[in-house]
Design an enzyme around this catalytic site. Structure first.
Site, PDB file in Angstrom:
ATOM      1  N   PRO A 174      -8.100  -2.022  -4.733  1.00  0.00           N
ATOM      2  CA  PRO A 174      -7.610  -1.518  -3.102  1.00  0.00           C
ATOM      3  C   PRO A 174      -8.795  -0.292  -2.830  1.00  0.00           C
ATOM      4  CG  PRO A 174      -6.336  -1.444  -4.895  1.00  0.00           C
ATOM      5  CD  PRO A 174      -7.067  -1.856  -5.758  1.00  0.00           C
ATOM      6  N   GLU A 194      -3.006  -0.718 -13.614  1.00  0.00           N
ATOM      7  CA  GLU A 194      -3.223  -0.045 -13.118  1.00  0.00           C
ATOM      8  C   GLU A 194      -4.805  -0.218 -12.671  1.00  0.00           C
ATOM      9  OE1 GLU A 194      -1.726   2.505 -11.537  1.00  0.00           O
ATOM     10  OE2 GLU A 194      -0.042   1.528 -12.659  1.00  0.00           O
ATOM     11  N   ARG A 209     -13.262 -21.421   4.960  1.00  0.00           N
ATOM     12  CA  ARG A 209     -13.292 -22.048   6.515  1.00  0.00           C
ATOM     13  C   ARG A 209     -14.781 -22.118   7.140  1.00  0.00           C
ATOM     14  NH1 ARG A 209      -8.497 -22.347   9.171  1.00  0.00           N
ATOM     15  NH2 ARG A 209      -9.812 -21.925  10.441  1.00  0.00           N
ATOM     16  N   ASP A 261     -12.261 -19.014  15.278  1.00  0.00           N
ATOM     17  CA  ASP A 261     -12.177 -19.028  16.915  1.00  0.00           C
ATOM     18  C   ASP A 261     -12.492 -17.249  17.019  1.00  0.00           C
ATOM     19  OD1 ASP A 261     -11.530 -17.260  14.276  1.00  0.00           O
ATOM     20  OD2 ASP A 261      -9.789 -18.189  14.342  1.00  0.00           O
TER      21      ASP A 261
HETATM   22  C1  9D3 Z   1       1.464   1.266  -7.363  1.00  0.00           C
HETATM   23  C2  9D3 Z   1       0.213   1.614  -8.202  1.00  0.00           C
HETATM   24  N1  9D3 Z   1      -1.320   2.448  -7.642  1.00  0.00           N
HETATM   25  C3  9D3 Z   1      -0.548   3.511  -7.700  1.00  0.00           C
HETATM   26  C4  9D3 Z   1      -1.108   4.522  -8.596  1.00  0.00           C
HETATM   27  C5  9D3 Z   1      -2.486   2.179  -7.622  1.00  0.00           C
HETATM   28  C6  9D3 Z   1      -2.561   0.487  -7.895  1.00  0.00           C
HETATM   29  C7  9D3 Z   1      -3.576  -0.077  -8.979  1.00  0.00           C
HETATM   30  C8  9D3 Z   1      -3.471  -1.417  -8.629  1.00  0.00           C
HETATM   31  C9  9D3 Z   1      -2.207  -0.356  -6.237  1.00  0.00           C
HETATM   32  C10 9D3 Z   1      -2.441  -1.427  -6.653  1.00  0.00           C
HETATM   33  C11 9D3 Z   1      -3.196  -1.894  -7.953  1.00  0.00           C
HETATM   34  C12 9D3 Z   1      -3.065  -3.840  -7.585  1.00  0.00           C
HETATM   35  N2  9D3 Z   1      -3.949  -4.303  -6.439  1.00  0.00           N
HETATM   36  C13 9D3 Z   1      -5.105  -4.910  -6.569  1.00  0.00           C
HETATM   37  O1  9D3 Z   1      -5.653  -5.253  -7.454  1.00  0.00           O
HETATM   38  C14 9D3 Z   1      -5.235  -5.560  -5.006  1.00  0.00           C
HETATM   39  C15 9D3 Z   1      -5.112  -4.872  -3.870  1.00  0.00           C
HETATM   40  C16 9D3 Z   1      -3.666  -3.932  -3.457  1.00  0.00           C
HETATM   41  O2  9D3 Z   1      -3.181  -3.317  -4.041  1.00  0.00           O
HETATM   42  N3  9D3 Z   1      -4.273  -4.272  -1.485  1.00  0.00           N
HETATM   43  C17 9D3 Z   1      -5.129  -4.336  -0.932  1.00  0.00           C
HETATM   44  N4  9D3 Z   1      -6.038  -5.565  -1.888  1.00  0.00           N
HETATM   45  C18 9D3 Z   1      -6.287  -5.966  -3.286  1.00  0.00           C
HETATM   46  S1  9D3 Z   1      -7.622  -6.325  -3.757  1.00  0.00           S
HETATM   47  C19 9D3 Z   1      -7.236  -6.014  -5.510  1.00  0.00           C
END
Ligand code: 9D3
Length: 270
Positions: A91, A118, A156, A171
């Protein structure tokens, strides 16, 4: 022009079947794309092959241990380590879009590292990760779905992957606009007719109408895209017309209720 993906994950089963359909399937059959799945757990040591642990400093949740991830990356890349982008799906990464897909599609090989829980121990990022990507501002359970999106979007863009030899069809997203609406038979469906212009056979008029629909939709739904789009003088004049007309002026990206008159939304803007 082929590309190889190495995907490192604790849940390889999540990928079952997703690369065996449509464009990715075809690209694999054509030898344009190869995909190798690697289970991080296979690189964990000890009787229980543990891959996660509690975070230093507390706070709950679990963190993926650095040793099995580092061992997996190094074993998979071998001599190629340092020459292949190691992309962490997180994220905290830069936002994935068409531009990023294009950039990745120029590589011959990519390693996609999927986090879970996490996240991955920070030392892995410092020592081995070269790029970090997020697919959007919403919470997923891990990087796997993001890796699937990236493999599909990048595939793609590999010349030949869409079957159409020569021009890699991109596109309107490539141009920074949303697409015009599409219709097929019948000419009237439940009282809703196909726009006359599409039945006219006047190709120039059809091209003009579609361009205007694309501009109109982008203006209504994604005005943020218009700022970046490549627009002709005629395009700009049309957008100007939209701005000046008695159209609903969007202030933000539209909500589902704004866009869909089947879900109780009262405004029909299209
Ligand atoms: C709910 C936990 N969050 C706050 C404590 C932090 C959090 C940790 C791990 C939020 C999501 C994740 C897992 N997400 C990914 O590994 C992830 C992701 C995403 O959640 N949203 C958009 N792109 C990606 S790429 C990897």
């Amino acid at each position: 022009m082929a590309i190889h993906f190495d995907i490192l994950t604790l849940f390889p089963g999540l990928f079952d079947g997703v690369f065996d359909e449509s464009i990715v399937k075809r690209a694999r059959e054509a030898g344009l794309v190869t995909i190798a799945l690697h289970n991080i757990r296979d690189y964990a040591t000890g009787r229980h092959r543990i891959t996660d642990d509690t975070p230093y400093g507390g706070g709950g949740g679990m963190v993926i241990k650095p040793e099995p991830v580092a061992a997996a990356i190094e074993a998979v890349l071998g001599e190629a380590l340092g020459t292949v982008p190691v992309v962490l799906l997180t994220p905290q990464g830069r936002l994935f879009n068409h531009q990023v897909a294009r950039e990745l599609s120029r590589q011959r090989r990519l390693l996609l590292l999927c986090g879970r829980y996490e996240g991955v121990d920070e030392r892995v990022r410092e020592l081995l990760v070269t790029d970090e990507i997020s697919i959007g501002d919403y919470v997923l359970s891990g990087g796997e779905v993001a890796a699937m999106a990236i493999v599909e979007a990048v595939t793609r863009l590999i010349p030949g992957a869409l079957g159409d030899p020569g021009a890699t069809f991109e596109d309107s997203h490539a141009e920074g606009l949303l697409e015009y609406p599409h219709y097929t038979r019948p000419t009237v469906f439940r009282g809703h007719a196909v726009p006359e212009v599409l039945l006219s056979g006047n190709h120039a008029e059809i091209v003009r109408w579609r361009r205007r629909q694309a501009l109109r939709r982008t203006w209504q739904r994604r005005p943020d895209l218009l700022d970046q789009a490549r627009l002709s003088a005629e395009d700009l004049a049309y957008v100007q017309e939209l701005e000046e007309g008695n159209q609903t002026t969007p202030s933000q990206v539209a909500t589902l209720e704004d866009l869909c008159y089947n879900t109780g939304g009262k405004s029909q803007r299209l």
